[in-house]
Every structure is written in structure tokens, then in C-alpha cells.
Design a protein around this motif. Sequence first.
Motif, PDB file in Angstrom:
ATOM      1  N   GLY A 103       0.791  -1.222   0.000  1.00  0.00           N
ATOM      2  CA  GLY A 103       0.000   0.000   0.000  1.00  0.00           C
ATOM      3  C   GLY A 103       0.820   1.267   0.000  1.00  0.00           C
ATOM      4  N   LEU A 104       2.137   1.180  -0.164  1.00  0.00           N
ATOM      5  CA  LEU A 104       2.994   2.362  -0.182  1.00  0.00           C
ATOM      6  C   LEU A 104       3.552   2.588  -1.581  1.00  0.00           C
ATOM      7  CD1 LEU A 104       5.079   1.810   3.080  1.00  0.00           C
ATOM      8  CD2 LEU A 104       3.085   3.258   2.786  1.00  0.00           C
ATOM      9  N   SER A 105       3.798   3.837  -1.900  1.00  0.00           N
ATOM     10  CA  SER A 105       4.446   4.131  -3.171  1.00  0.00           C
ATOM     11  C   SER A 105       5.940   3.818  -3.046  1.00  0.00           C
ATOM     12  CB  SER A 105       4.229   5.598  -3.541  1.00  0.00           C
ATOM     13  OG  SER A 105       4.906   6.428  -2.619  1.00  0.00           O
ATOM     14  N   LEU A 106       6.645   3.844  -4.178  1.00  0.00           N
ATOM     15  CA  LEU A 106       8.071   3.511  -4.172  1.00  0.00           C
ATOM     16  C   LEU A 106       8.886   4.457  -3.283  1.00  0.00           C
ATOM     17  CD1 LEU A 106      10.308   1.698  -5.217  1.00  0.00           C
ATOM     18  CD2 LEU A 106      10.534   3.224  -7.179  1.00  0.00           C
ATOM     19  N   PRO A 107       8.709   5.779  -3.355  1.00  0.00           N
ATOM     20  CA  PRO A 107       9.479   6.651  -2.445  1.00  0.00           C
ATOM     21  C   PRO A 107       9.135   6.429  -0.970  1.00  0.00           C
ATOM     22  CG  PRO A 107       8.548   7.960  -4.244  1.00  0.00           C
ATOM     23  CD  PRO A 107       7.978   6.576  -4.347  1.00  0.00           C
ATOM     24  N   GLU A 108       7.856   6.185  -0.689  1.00  0.00           N
ATOM     25  CA  GLU A 108       7.469   5.914   0.700  1.00  0.00           C
ATOM     26  C   GLU A 108       8.087   4.617   1.195  1.00  0.00           C
ATOM     27  OE1 GLU A 108       3.068   8.029   0.888  1.00  0.00           O
ATOM     28  OE2 GLU A 108       3.245   5.947   0.237  1.00  0.00           O
ATOM     29  N   CYS A 109       8.116   3.620   0.326  1.00  0.00           N
ATOM     30  CA  CYS A 109       8.699   2.328   0.698  1.00  0.00           C
ATOM     31  C   CYS A 109      10.196   2.468   0.954  1.00  0.00           C
ATOM     32  CB  CYS A 109       8.432   1.303  -0.398  1.00  0.00           C
ATOM     33  SG  CYS A 109       9.102  -0.321  -0.028  1.00  0.00           S
ATOM     34  N   GLN A 110      10.901   3.190   0.090  1.00  0.00           N
ATOM     35  CA  GLN A 110      12.336   3.404   0.285  1.00  0.00           C
ATOM     36  C   GLN A 110      12.603   4.171   1.573  1.00  0.00           C
ATOM     37  OE1 GLN A 110      13.516   5.359  -3.329  1.00  0.00           O
ATOM     38  NE2 GLN A 110      13.925   3.429  -4.390  1.00  0.00           N
ATOM     39  N   PHE A 111      11.771   5.167   1.837  1.00  0.00           N
ATOM     40  CA  PHE A 111      11.924   5.931   3.080  1.00  0.00           C
ATOM     41  C   PHE A 111      11.732   5.039   4.301  1.00  0.00           C
ATOM     42  CE2 PHE A 111      10.058   8.526   6.489  1.00  0.00           C
ATOM     43  CZ  PHE A 111      11.126   9.371   6.723  1.00  0.00           C
ATOM     44  N   GLU A 112      10.698   4.204   4.282  1.00  0.00           N
ATOM     45  CA  GLU A 112      10.442   3.276   5.396  1.00  0.00           C
ATOM     46  C   GLU A 112      11.612   2.324   5.597  1.00  0.00           C
ATOM     47  OE1 GLU A 112       7.905   2.476   7.624  1.00  0.00           O
ATOM     48  OE2 GLU A 112       6.963   4.396   7.182  1.00  0.00           O
ATOM     49  N   GLN A 113      12.147   1.792   4.507  1.00  0.00           N
ATOM     50  CA  GLN A 113      13.245   0.833   4.615  1.00  0.00           C
ATOM     51  C   GLN A 113      14.522   1.499   5.115  1.00  0.00           C
ATOM     52  OE1 GLN A 113      13.370  -1.040   0.762  1.00  0.00           O
ATOM     53  NE2 GLN A 113      11.793  -2.515   1.312  1.00  0.00           N
ATOM     54  N   GLU A 114      14.825   2.697   4.622  1.00  0.00           N
ATOM     55  CA  GLU A 114      16.017   3.409   5.092  1.00  0.00           C
ATOM     56  C   GLU A 114      15.888   3.800   6.564  1.00  0.00           C
ATOM     57  OE1 GLU A 114      16.725   6.724   2.557  1.00  0.00           O
ATOM     58  OE2 GLU A 114      16.998   5.461   0.778  1.00  0.00           O
ATOM     59  N   THR A 115      14.718   4.237   6.941  1.00  0.00           N
ATOM     60  CA  THR A 115      14.485   4.620   8.337  1.00  0.00           C
ATOM     61  C   THR A 115      14.618   3.413   9.263  1.00  0.00           C
ATOM     62  OG1 THR A 115      12.986   6.368   7.628  1.00  0.00           O
ATOM     63  CG2 THR A 115      12.860   5.697   9.932  1.00  0.00           C
ATOM     64  N   ALA A 116      14.029   2.293   8.860  1.00  0.00           N
ATOM     65  CA  ALA A 116      14.111   1.075   9.680  1.00  0.00           C
ATOM     66  C   ALA A 116      15.549   0.587   9.781  1.00  0.00           C
ATOM     67  CB  ALA A 116      13.222  -0.011   9.094  1.00  0.00           C
ATOM     68  N   ARG A 117      16.293   0.677   8.688  1.00  0.00           N
ATOM     69  CA  ARG A 117      17.689   0.231   8.701  1.00  0.00           C
ATOM     70  C   ARG A 117      18.535   1.127   9.607  1.00  0.00           C
ATOM     71  NH1 ARG A 117      18.985   0.659   3.522  1.00  0.00           N
ATOM     72  NH2 ARG A 117      19.973   2.670   3.861  1.00  0.00           N
ATOM     73  N   ASP A 118      18.365   2.449   9.475  1.00  0.00           N
ATOM     74  CA  ASP A 118      19.156   3.371  10.294  1.00  0.00           C
ATOM     75  C   ASP A 118      18.797   3.261  11.774  1.00  0.00           C
ATOM     76  OD1 ASP A 118      20.468   4.239   8.048  1.00  0.00           O
ATOM     77  OD2 ASP A 118      19.203   6.015   7.784  1.00  0.00           O
ATOM     78  N   LEU A 119      17.514   3.163  12.066  1.00  0.00           N
ATOM     79  CA  LEU A 119      17.089   2.996  13.456  1.00  0.00           C
ATOM     80  C   LEU A 119      17.578   1.651  14.005  1.00  0.00           C
ATOM     81  CD1 LEU A 119      15.520   4.197  15.806  1.00  0.00           C
ATOM     82  CD2 LEU A 119      13.481   3.082  14.921  1.00  0.00           C
ATOM     83  N   GLY A 120      17.571   0.633  13.171  1.00  0.00           N
ATOM     84  CA  GLY A 120      18.078  -0.678  13.589  1.00  0.00           C
ATOM     85  C   GLY A 120      19.550  -0.638  13.942  1.00  0.00           C
ATOM     86  N   ARG A 121      20.313   0.147  13.198  1.00  0.00           N
ATOM     87  CA  ARG A 121      21.745   0.282  13.515  1.00  0.00           C
ATOM     88  C   ARG A 121      21.944   0.932  14.882  1.00  0.00           C
ATOM     89  NH1 ARG A 121      23.753   2.551   7.701  1.00  0.00           N
ATOM     90  NH2 ARG A 121      23.699   0.561   6.602  1.00  0.00           N
ATOM     91  N   VAL A 122      21.192   1.979  15.134  1.00  0.00           N
ATOM     92  CA  VAL A 122      21.303   2.668  16.430  1.00  0.00           C
ATOM     93  C   VAL A 122      20.876   1.733  17.560  1.00  0.00           C
ATOM     94  CG1 VAL A 122      20.389   4.564  17.813  1.00  0.00           C
ATOM     95  CG2 VAL A 122      21.035   4.958  15.444  1.00  0.00           C
ATOM     96  N   GLN A 123      19.789   0.989  17.344  1.00  0.00           N
ATOM     97  CA  GLN A 123      19.316   0.066  18.382  1.00  0.00           C
ATOM     98  C   GLN A 123      20.325  -1.055  18.611  1.00  0.00           C
ATOM     99  OE1 GLN A 123      15.486  -0.939  16.697  1.00  0.00           O
ATOM    100  NE2 GLN A 123      14.424   0.325  18.205  1.00  0.00           N
ATOM    101  N   THR A 124      20.948  -1.539  17.552  1.00  0.00           N
ATOM    102  CA  THR A 124      21.948  -2.597  17.700  1.00  0.00           C
ATOM    103  C   THR A 124      23.139  -2.101  18.506  1.00  0.00           C
ATOM    104  OG1 THR A 124      21.270  -3.564  15.596  1.00  0.00           O
ATOM    105  CG2 THR A 124      23.411  -4.222  16.442  1.00  0.00           C
TER     106      THR A 124
END
Length: 95
Positions: A49-70
Amino acid sequence: MPMSSLPSSRGATLLRAASLGLVAGLLLGGLALLALGVRGVFLPRDCAGLSLPECQFEQETARDLGRVQTLSGGALIALGSALFALTRPRAPPEP
């Protein structure tokens, strides 16, 4: 004079119990953050249900937040381990 040694013994036991609780909290919190971080870094986000830019934003945000949490989870585990090493009961020195 046996009464004077009772509060210091009780205080040491209370301090050891409090530090054990702190160590357990740090280790459990660190493991939880580490697990969340690894999940955010390595598992892709669902982009239904997300457009391509929204999907990329979600994935980049999750990856960056995951790095900080790790990193934060690893730091909490290291801090808990160090606190345990400092407060563990030691054997009396041999005469």
C-alpha cells in the motif's frame, strides 16, 4: 559489638541484590534492543500500500534505526557485563 556488624552485612547484601537487579535489567534491555536492531537491519519492511518513495523511506528509516538500536543494545550488554564483573562475590584471599 555483634550488633554493629549486622547493619554493614545487611547493607552489603542489599547493595549486592540491587546491583544484581541492575545487571539483569541492563542485560535484558540490551538483549531486547539488540534483537529489535538486528530485525530492523536485516529483515525488510512490508511495503504493502505504499508508493516507491514511501517504501524506500520506510526501509532506510528502519535500517538506520536498527543500527542505532543494535549499537545501543550492545553497549547496554557491555555495561551490564562490566557491572557484574565489578560486583560479583570474590573469594577470600588465601593466607
